[in-house]
Structures are given as C-alpha cells and as structure tokens.
Design a protein around this motif. Sequence first.
Motif, PDB file in Angstrom:
ATOM      1  N   THR A  59     -73.804  30.284  93.036  1.00 14.61           N
ATOM      2  CA  THR A  59     -74.409  29.049  93.547  1.00 14.61           C
ATOM      3  C   THR A  59     -74.314  28.984  95.074  1.00 14.61           C
ATOM      4  O   THR A  59     -75.213  28.460  95.724  1.00 14.61           O
ATOM      5  CB  THR A  59     -73.758  27.803  92.923  1.00 14.61           C
ATOM      6  N   GLY A  64     -77.994  26.379  96.003  1.00 15.57           N
ATOM      7  CA  GLY A  64     -78.710  25.443  95.154  1.00 15.57           C
ATOM      8  C   GLY A  64     -77.967  25.195  93.855  1.00 15.57           C
ATOM      9  O   GLY A  64     -76.780  25.489  93.730  1.00 15.57           O
ATOM     10  N   PHE A  65     -78.681  24.625  92.898  1.00 14.74           N
ATOM     11  CA  PHE A  65     -78.167  24.309  91.555  1.00 14.74           C
ATOM     12  C   PHE A  65     -76.988  23.347  91.637  1.00 14.74           C
ATOM     13  O   PHE A  65     -76.005  23.459  90.914  1.00 14.74           O
ATOM     14  CB  PHE A  65     -77.785  25.582  90.794  1.00 14.74           C
ATOM     15  N   TYR A  66     -77.107  22.353  92.533  1.00 16.00           N
ATOM     16  CA  TYR A  66     -76.033  21.389  92.715  1.00 16.00           C
ATOM     17  C   TYR A  66     -75.938  20.427  91.530  1.00 16.00           C
ATOM     18  O   TYR A  66     -74.842  19.999  91.181  1.00 16.00           O
ATOM     19  CB  TYR A  66     -76.226  20.624  94.025  1.00 16.00           C
ATOM     20  N   THR A 132     -78.618  29.228  86.167  1.00 19.07           N
ATOM     21  CA  THR A 132     -78.934  29.540  87.564  1.00 19.07           C
ATOM     22  C   THR A 132     -80.025  30.603  87.699  1.00 19.07           C
ATOM     23  O   THR A 132     -80.509  30.838  88.804  1.00 19.07           O
ATOM     24  CB  THR A 132     -77.687  30.005  88.343  1.00 19.07           C
ATOM     25  N   PRO A 135     -85.319  28.901  88.084  1.00 15.25           N
ATOM     26  CA  PRO A 135     -85.521  28.072  89.288  1.00 15.25           C
ATOM     27  C   PRO A 135     -85.906  26.628  88.997  1.00 15.25           C
ATOM     28  O   PRO A 135     -85.702  25.764  89.844  1.00 15.25           O
ATOM     29  CB  PRO A 135     -86.661  28.786  90.023  1.00 15.25           C
ATOM     30  N   ASP A 138     -83.179  24.085  89.568  1.00 14.23           N
ATOM     31  CA  ASP A 138     -82.689  23.860  90.924  1.00 14.23           C
ATOM     32  C   ASP A 138     -83.381  22.634  91.516  1.00 14.23           C
ATOM     33  O   ASP A 138     -84.346  22.732  92.259  1.00 14.23           O
ATOM     34  CB  ASP A 138     -82.934  25.091  91.790  1.00 14.23           C
TER      35      ASP A 138
END
Length: 196
Positions: A59, A64-66, A132, A135, A138
């Motif tokens: 990550t 990203g991918f918060y 993850t 996309p 994200d």
Amino acid sequence: MESSMNGTDHYANTNPLAGNKTLQTLQQKYRYLLDKTTPHAPARWVAWALLLVIYGLRTWYLKGFYIVTYALGIYNLNLLLGFLTPQVDPELEGPTLPSKGQDEFRPFVRRLPEFKFWYSSFKAILIGFVVTFFPIADVPVFWPILLMYWFVLFFVTMKRQIKHMIKYRYIPFSIGKKSYGSGKGGGKGKGPGSDK
C-alpha cells in the motif's frame, strides 16, 4: 436410512462444494494445514506480522487503498476487543464467585479465542492484499483524516475496555498471574496459606 446417519453423508448434503472431488480434497488439505499450525502460536504470529508488513509495503508503494486499510484496521480492532473481552460479561450477568476485593474475575474465558483471532485477522489481511490488485477498490480519500479517526476510535475503545477490566478485576493475559501446582516442588509455597 443408515447412510443418512453417517457424518460424511450429512456433510455432503450440507456442503455446496460436495460434488466436486478436487475441491473436497483441497478443503481437506487446507483443514489439515490449519490443524497442524494450531499449536504453533509464535510461528503463526510471525507469519501474520510478515503478511502485515508485506501488505503495508504494497500500500505504501502504490500510495493508495486507504479505505481498504481503514476497513482492515476497524476489523482488527473489533477482533482485538473480542480477544480482550470475557465470554461471560460480568456487567450483564454479574461477577462469578469468589467476590472478595482481592480476587479477579475467574475463570477468564475469551469471547474470541487466540487461534480464531489470528485466523480471522490473517484471512482479512490476505483478502485486503488481494484487493490491492483491483484498481476499482482504490477510492481517493484524504488519508490523514481516516488515520486520525482510527486512532481516536482505538484510544476511546481501549480506554473503555481498560476501565471495564479494572472495574471487574480481570486480566486477559496470564503474565504475572499466580500459578498453582506447577514448577519445582509440586507447587509448594505458591498457594494461599503456604509458609514460603
């Protein structure tokens, strides 16, 4: 009639994957692997930590991918609460005997056992890692707000849990507790009323 009493026939009737022999074989191997790793707590937690580090590095690299990470944090916080909470809540059902001022809530049986805690958390991190690669998951967010909110939630929840532990005098870990009947001398001198 006799075949319906057999446990494997009942399993075959309730399992949607029962018709596929390959999936059954994979399930059996997976179950065997889980049963083999159950007593190896340190190795399991090292594997969990490595997976968490790999997920964190991925990550961080992707930046990203918060939302996925936040969801993992909330889910693991929920698992931690189950791990720290007794199965019988003394607030709802009252404390068990003995109820002297020096005694603690006994016996301490966790609402979520250690293996189930590890297994659920490991699966969640693994699923998060797989997510993850897509996309679409994200979602752009301002991550410092999520991080701050998670820390506030963590501290408020832990404060409430620690107050509960102090109020009902229980410790969810066995570190520092008296042990009776173990060690040299058959446990002499460790119990109440001993001379040593």
